[in-house]
Design a protein around this motif. Structure first.
Motif, mmCIF file in Angstrom:
data_model
loop_
_atom_site.group_PDB
_atom_site.id
_atom_site.type_symbol
_atom_site.label_atom_id
_atom_site.label_comp_id
_atom_site.label_asym_id
_atom_site.label_seq_id
_atom_site.Cartn_x
_atom_site.Cartn_y
_atom_site.Cartn_z
ATOM 1 N N ASN A 74 0.669 -1.162 -0.118
ATOM 2 C CA ASN A 74 0.029 0.130 -0.154
ATOM 3 C C ASN A 74 0.821 1.239 0.015
ATOM 4 O O ASN A 74 1.754 1.598 1.060
ATOM 5 N N PRO A 75 0.690 2.092 -0.953
ATOM 6 C CA PRO A 75 1.604 3.430 -1.023
ATOM 7 C C PRO A 75 1.400 4.354 0.214
ATOM 8 O O PRO A 75 2.101 5.150 0.411
ATOM 9 N N ASP A 76 0.198 4.171 0.792
ATOM 10 C CA ASP A 76 -0.211 5.017 1.767
ATOM 11 C C ASP A 76 0.521 4.573 3.098
ATOM 12 O O ASP A 76 0.318 4.982 4.154
ATOM 13 N N GLY A 77 1.143 3.247 3.128
ATOM 14 C CA GLY A 77 1.655 2.581 4.336
ATOM 15 C C GLY A 77 0.728 1.892 5.131
ATOM 16 O O GLY A 77 -0.104 1.225 4.374
ATOM 17 N N ASP A 78 0.825 1.370 6.201
ATOM 18 C CA ASP A 78 0.195 0.581 6.986
ATOM 19 C C ASP A 78 -0.099 1.246 8.499
ATOM 20 O O ASP A 78 0.674 1.138 9.202
ATOM 21 N N ALA A 79 -1.407 1.633 8.843
ATOM 22 C CA ALA A 79 -1.522 2.160 10.164
ATOM 23 C C ALA A 79 -2.055 1.324 11.176
ATOM 24 O O ALA A 79 -2.060 1.813 12.326
ATOM 25 N N SER A 80 -1.747 -0.085 10.850
ATOM 26 C CA SER A 80 -2.121 -0.994 11.807
ATOM 27 C C SER A 80 -0.792 -1.149 12.728
ATOM 28 O O SER A 80 0.275 -0.607 12.719
ATOM 29 N N PHE A 81 -1.186 -1.700 13.981
ATOM 30 C CA PHE A 81 0.054 -1.915 14.968
ATOM 31 C C PHE A 81 -0.017 -3.436 15.469
ATOM 32 O O PHE A 81 -0.715 -4.320 15.017
ATOM 33 N N ARG A 82 1.296 -3.665 16.010
ATOM 34 C CA ARG A 82 1.524 -4.838 16.667
ATOM 35 C C ARG A 82 1.850 -4.799 18.008
ATOM 36 O O ARG A 82 2.776 -4.203 18.501
ATOM 37 N N VAL A 83 1.256 -5.680 18.964
ATOM 38 C CA VAL A 83 1.683 -5.761 20.233
ATOM 39 C C VAL A 83 2.629 -6.825 20.543
ATOM 40 O O VAL A 83 2.732 -7.635 20.196
ATOM 41 N N ILE A 84 3.786 -6.015 21.353
ATOM 42 C CA ILE A 84 4.854 -7.002 21.413
ATOM 43 C C ILE A 84 5.085 -7.050 23.040
ATOM 44 O O ILE A 84 5.062 -6.144 23.560
ATOM 45 N N PRO A 85 5.033 -8.341 23.386
ATOM 46 C CA PRO A 85 5.119 -8.627 24.930
ATOM 47 C C PRO A 85 6.456 -8.042 25.611
ATOM 48 O O PRO A 85 7.536 -8.113 24.782
ATOM 49 N N GLY A 86 6.221 -7.622 26.793
ATOM 50 C CA GLY A 86 7.456 -7.230 27.412
ATOM 51 C C GLY A 86 8.594 -8.042 27.687
ATOM 52 O O GLY A 86 9.805 -7.868 28.012
ATOM 53 N N THR A 87 8.151 -9.591 27.697
ATOM 54 C CA THR A 87 9.164 -10.527 27.932
ATOM 55 C C THR A 87 9.619 -10.994 26.537
ATOM 56 O O THR A 87 10.539 -11.959 26.493
ATOM 57 N N VAL A 88 9.518 -10.334 25.605
ATOM 58 C CA VAL A 88 10.039 -10.533 24.131
ATOM 59 C C VAL A 88 11.658 -11.010 24.122
ATOM 60 O O VAL A 88 12.330 -10.096 24.940
ATOM 61 N N ILE A 89 12.219 -11.895 23.377
ATOM 62 C CA ILE A 89 13.457 -11.997 23.097
ATOM 63 C C ILE A 89 13.721 -11.513 22.015
ATOM 64 O O ILE A 89 13.189 -11.509 20.820
ATOM 65 N N PRO A 90 14.762 -10.453 21.777
ATOM 66 C CA PRO A 90 15.126 -9.932 20.572
ATOM 67 C C PRO A 90 15.194 -10.726 19.349
ATOM 68 O O PRO A 90 14.750 -10.205 18.285
ATOM 69 N N ALA A 91 15.596 -11.873 19.328
ATOM 70 C CA ALA A 91 15.810 -12.739 18.444
ATOM 71 C C ALA A 91 14.461 -13.075 17.860
ATOM 72 O O ALA A 91 14.562 -13.602 16.754
ATOM 73 N N ASP A 92 13.561 -13.073 18.459
ATOM 74 C CA ASP A 92 11.928 -13.288 18.008
ATOM 75 C C ASP A 92 11.335 -12.119 17.455
ATOM 76 O O ASP A 92 10.210 -12.193 16.821
ATOM 77 N N LEU A 93 12.403 -11.073 16.947
ATOM 78 C CA LEU A 93 11.548 -9.850 16.365
ATOM 79 C C LEU A 93 11.933 -9.567 14.946
ATOM 80 O O LEU A 93 13.427 -10.154 14.775
ATOM 81 N N THR A 94 11.524 -9.125 14.150
ATOM 82 C CA THR A 94 12.008 -8.613 12.963
ATOM 83 C C THR A 94 11.338 -7.465 12.437
ATOM 84 O O THR A 94 10.566 -6.681 13.022
ATOM 85 N N ILE A 95 11.896 -6.892 11.406
ATOM 86 C CA ILE A 95 11.492 -5.647 11.060
ATOM 87 C C ILE A 95 10.843 -5.646 9.463
ATOM 88 O O ILE A 95 11.434 -6.306 8.496
ATOM 89 N N THR A 96 9.678 -4.998 9.161
ATOM 90 C CA THR A 96 9.004 -5.116 7.838
ATOM 91 C C THR A 96 8.750 -3.399 7.708
ATOM 92 O O THR A 96 7.997 -2.874 8.150
ATOM 93 N N HIS A 97 9.744 -2.848 6.893
ATOM 94 C CA HIS A 97 9.658 -1.609 6.608
ATOM 95 C C HIS A 97 10.505 -1.056 5.504
ATOM 96 O O HIS A 97 11.730 -1.443 5.469
ATOM 97 N N ASP A 98 10.132 -0.627 4.320
ATOM 98 C CA ASP A 98 11.038 -0.663 3.079
ATOM 99 C C ASP A 98 11.480 0.869 3.021
ATOM 100 O O ASP A 98 12.159 1.205 1.979
ATOM 101 N N TYR A 99 10.993 1.773 3.954
ATOM 102 C CA TYR A 99 11.234 2.850 3.712
ATOM 103 C C TYR A 99 12.359 3.856 4.613
ATOM 104 O O TYR A 99 12.670 4.892 4.676
ATOM 105 N N TYR A 100 13.263 2.892 5.104
ATOM 106 C CA TYR A 100 14.347 3.386 5.835
ATOM 107 C C TYR A 100 15.289 2.296 5.853
ATOM 108 O O TYR A 100 15.097 1.148 5.700
#
Length: 174
Positions: A74-100
């Motif tokens: 979507n060229p307008d981006g994505d206004a949704s959000f994701r809840v990330i638990p406070g106990t998350v292990i950084p290795a369980d995270l990823t990044i989806t973003h093409d604009y930086y």
């Protein structure tokens, strides 16, 4: 075509910072009598940091690997959000973003989602606690997605943080 144009602009703005300042001056302002989603500060008790619950809200497109990626079509981006638990292990995270360029963040997600630094502040007693939930969202929100952010996603994020009794938020750009 809009997607390609947006990616070209992202590269140009990153490499030539004066361009982003120039473009920002030409954007229409959003005059408003009140800040959206903000509580009246005068009516709230200000919590000392050493007793406060602190949450992270990142606009860098961070989410759990098991969650649905942000919509990069979507060229307008994505206004949704994701809840990330406070106990998350950084290795369980990823990044989806093409604009930086998130090369550094791909090596260490704390660059754009400093969860380990927040935990260190809590362990050292500088803050009361890290929140039990944090928010991953995407910057680069335009048009209909901007309206969705203001009308739905923003208020939902505020409700979630209020439910978790969060006192302060660290907003981290992408």
């Amino acid at each position: 075509m809009a997607r390609i144009w947006n990616r070209l602009l992202a590269v140009a703005y990153a490499r030539l910072p004066f361009l982003s300042r120039w473009a920002a001056r030409r954007l229409p302002g959003h005059a408003t009598a009140a800040l959206p989603w903000a509580a009246t500060v005068a009516a709230r008790h200000v919590v000392p940091l050493r007793q406060a619950a602190v949450a992270l809200v990142t606009l860098a497109g961070v989410h759990l690997k098991t969650q649905t990626p942000f919509d990069m079509q979507n060229p307008d981006g994505d206004a949704s959000f994701r809840v990330i638990p406070g106990t998350v292990i950084p290795a369980d995270l990823t990044i989806t973003h093409d604009y930086y360029d998130h090369t550094a963040a791909d090596r260490d997600v704390n660059v754009v989602f400093p969860i380990e630094r927040l935990r260190e502040l809590a362990a050292a007693g500088w803050i009361g606690r890290a929140a039990s939930r944090h928010i991953g969202a995407m910057g680069h929100i335009l048009g209909a997605e901007e309206r969705r952010l203001v009308a739905a996603s923003g208020p939902a994020i505020a409700r979630l943080l209020r439910e978790d009794r969060v006192d302060y938020v660290v907003l981290v750009p992408g």
